[in-house]
Scaffold this motif. Structure first.
Motif, PDB file in Angstrom:
ATOM      1  N   LYS A   8      42.941  40.332  39.084  1.00  0.00           N
ATOM      2  CA  LYS A   8      43.255  41.586  39.774  1.00  0.00           C
ATOM      3  C   LYS A   8      42.159  42.632  39.541  1.00  0.00           C
ATOM      4  CE  LYS A   8      46.851  44.922  40.785  1.00  0.00           C
ATOM      5  NZ  LYS A   8      45.789  45.574  41.543  1.00  0.00           N
TER       6      LYS A   8
ATOM      7  N   TYR B  85      32.014  40.575  48.418  1.00  0.00           N
ATOM      8  CA  TYR B  85      32.730  39.321  48.695  1.00  0.00           C
ATOM      9  C   TYR B  85      34.071  39.487  49.395  1.00  0.00           C
ATOM     10  CZ  TYR B  85      29.293  37.916  45.287  1.00  0.00           C
ATOM     11  OH  TYR B  85      28.111  37.730  44.648  1.00  0.00           O
ATOM     12  N   LEU B  86      34.644  40.669  49.375  1.00  0.00           N
ATOM     13  CA  LEU B  86      36.005  40.784  49.890  1.00  0.00           C
ATOM     14  C   LEU B  86      36.086  41.502  51.223  1.00  0.00           C
ATOM     15  CD1 LEU B  86      37.797  41.593  46.500  1.00  0.00           C
ATOM     16  CD2 LEU B  86      37.450  39.380  47.548  1.00  0.00           C
TER      17      LEU B  86
ATOM     18  N   SER C 280      43.675  35.686  44.770  1.00  0.00           N
ATOM     19  CA  SER C 280      45.118  35.892  44.944  1.00  0.00           C
ATOM     20  C   SER C 280      45.947  34.910  44.116  1.00  0.00           C
ATOM     21  CB  SER C 280      45.500  35.775  46.426  1.00  0.00           C
ATOM     22  OG  SER C 280      45.498  34.415  46.836  1.00  0.00           O
TER      23      SER C 280
ATOM     24  N   LYS D  36      34.274  43.951  45.720  1.00  0.00           N
ATOM     25  CA  LYS D  36      34.887  44.274  47.015  1.00  0.00           C
ATOM     26  C   LYS D  36      33.836  44.324  48.118  1.00  0.00           C
ATOM     27  CE  LYS D  36      39.137  46.904  46.436  1.00  0.00           C
ATOM     28  NZ  LYS D  36      39.698  48.167  46.015  1.00  0.00           N
ATOM     29  N   GLU D  37      32.771  45.038  47.814  1.00  0.00           N
ATOM     30  CA  GLU D  37      31.724  45.240  48.819  1.00  0.00           C
ATOM     31  C   GLU D  37      31.037  43.925  49.186  1.00  0.00           C
ATOM     32  OE1 GLU D  37      27.540  47.676  49.359  1.00  0.00           O
ATOM     33  OE2 GLU D  37      28.713  47.996  47.535  1.00  0.00           O
TER      34      GLU D  37
ATOM     35  N   ASN E   7      38.931  36.139  48.525  1.00  0.00           N
ATOM     36  CA  ASN E   7      40.264  36.743  48.623  1.00  0.00           C
ATOM     37  C   ASN E   7      41.352  35.765  48.221  1.00  0.00           C
ATOM     38  OD1 ASN E   7      40.171  39.520  49.510  1.00  0.00           O
ATOM     39  ND2 ASN E   7      39.256  38.772  51.408  1.00  0.00           N
TER      40      ASN E   7
ATOM     41  N   ALA F 109      39.185  41.707  41.592  1.00  0.00           N
ATOM     42  CA  ALA F 109      39.421  42.026  43.009  1.00  0.00           C
ATOM     43  C   ALA F 109      39.289  43.523  43.279  1.00  0.00           C
ATOM     44  CB  ALA F 109      40.807  41.537  43.419  1.00  0.00           C
ATOM     45  N   ASP F 110      39.583  44.344  42.267  1.00  0.00           N
ATOM     46  CA  ASP F 110      39.500  45.805  42.432  1.00  0.00           C
ATOM     47  C   ASP F 110      38.109  46.366  42.144  1.00  0.00           C
ATOM     48  OD1 ASP F 110      42.127  45.971  43.180  1.00  0.00           O
ATOM     49  OD2 ASP F 110      42.885  46.431  41.173  1.00  0.00           O
ATOM     50  N   ASN F 111      37.215  45.506  41.635  1.00  0.00           N
ATOM     51  CA  ASN F 111      35.870  45.963  41.273  1.00  0.00           C
ATOM     52  C   ASN F 111      35.093  46.334  42.548  1.00  0.00           C
ATOM     53  OD1 ASN F 111      32.914  45.583  40.896  1.00  0.00           O
ATOM     54  ND2 ASN F 111      33.487  45.034  38.811  1.00  0.00           N
ATOM     55  N   PRO F 112      34.589  47.582  42.645  1.00  0.00           N
ATOM     56  CA  PRO F 112      33.917  48.029  43.874  1.00  0.00           C
ATOM     57  C   PRO F 112      32.765  47.115  44.308  1.00  0.00           C
ATOM     58  CG  PRO F 112      34.166  49.852  42.319  1.00  0.00           C
ATOM     59  CD  PRO F 112      34.627  48.620  41.612  1.00  0.00           C
TER      60      PRO F 112
END
Length: 234
Positions: free
Chosen positions: A220, A232-233, A200, A229-230, A196, A223-226
């Motif tokens: 960006k 690492y974020l 950023s 996200k699942e 995260n 970071a928006d890649n599903p």
């Protein structure tokens, strides 16, 4: 392009740790390499720094192939790594550590100016300049490792897990410092488990999984890649 890593393969004995990895870092960017523990991030950093050798592929820095350059000569080219775990010289003072960062420099008259710049950026180091580095807190040691690297006047700074083991407040401080170093013209390649935070501040990012790049793009978008996200974020 300041750094071009092309099809590198790294082995530890029979283990194929890095598999045909390619990526690039352009002048002035912050590029993040993210991934889980054991994904190969540090191995890539060590390969760029010449600490380990790639079995194939090439690494070009500032137009020069550095794949076979001895590791101790690489900082003199303007490529400097702040290693994971900081590795400050614990039995030397803060000031001596910073002076070690400038040991390859020929422009002795500018070293004092750069020392003042480091103290301006890291005021805590100035307060503790005569203290042994081993007595500093983890956050202060991280600042010292970064300050020492800056004393060599790098054009590319490799940062390996700068937030490791730090409190959330200090993590924010370190990331603000990374942004300001970049604003002053130093290109940054950042390896970071805190995906995260890395995304950023990065311009672009590459996601590593078991030695392969699986996702890359603008920070960006990554970071928006599903999938990212699942994994690492959270």
């Amino acid at each position: 392009m300041l750094l071009e890593v092309k099809d590198i393969n790294v082995y530890y004995g029979v283990i194929h740790a890095i598999k045909n990895v390619s990526f690039e870092v352009n002048q002035g960017e912050i590029v993040a390499l993210i991934g889980a523990n054991g994904a190969g991030k540090t191995s890539i950093m060590h390969t760029i720094s010449g600490l380990i050798r790639s079995r194939s592929g090439s690494i070009h820095f500032d137009g020069k192939d550095i794949s076979k350059v001895a590791s101790h000569k690489i900082p003199g080219l303007g490529l400097v790594q702040v290693p994971e775990g900081r590795h400050v010289f614990t039995e030397m003072t803060v000031l001596e550590n910073l002076e070690m960062g400038a040991y390859l420099r020929k422009d002795k008259e500018n070293i004092q100016k750069d020392l003042e710049k480091v103290f301006k950026r890291f005021s805590r180091l100035e307060e503790r300049k005569n203290q042994l580095a081993g007595t500093l807190s983890g956050g202060e040691q991280q600042m010292l490792a970064m300050g020492r690297a800056l004393m060599s006047k790098p054009s590319l700074l490799l940062l390996d897990e700068p937030s490791m083991g730090l409190s959330p407040i200090l993590v924010n401080e370190i990331f603000d410092i990374i942004k300001s170093i970049n604003k002053d013209g130093v290109t940054v390649l950042l390896v970071e488990q805190n995906a995260n935070k890395a995304l950023s501040i990065a311009d672009r990012a590459y996601v590593l999984e078991t030695g392969n790049v699986i996702v890359s793009g603008q920070a960006k978008e990554v970071a928006d890649n599903p999938k990212v996200k699942e994994a690492y974020l959270g």
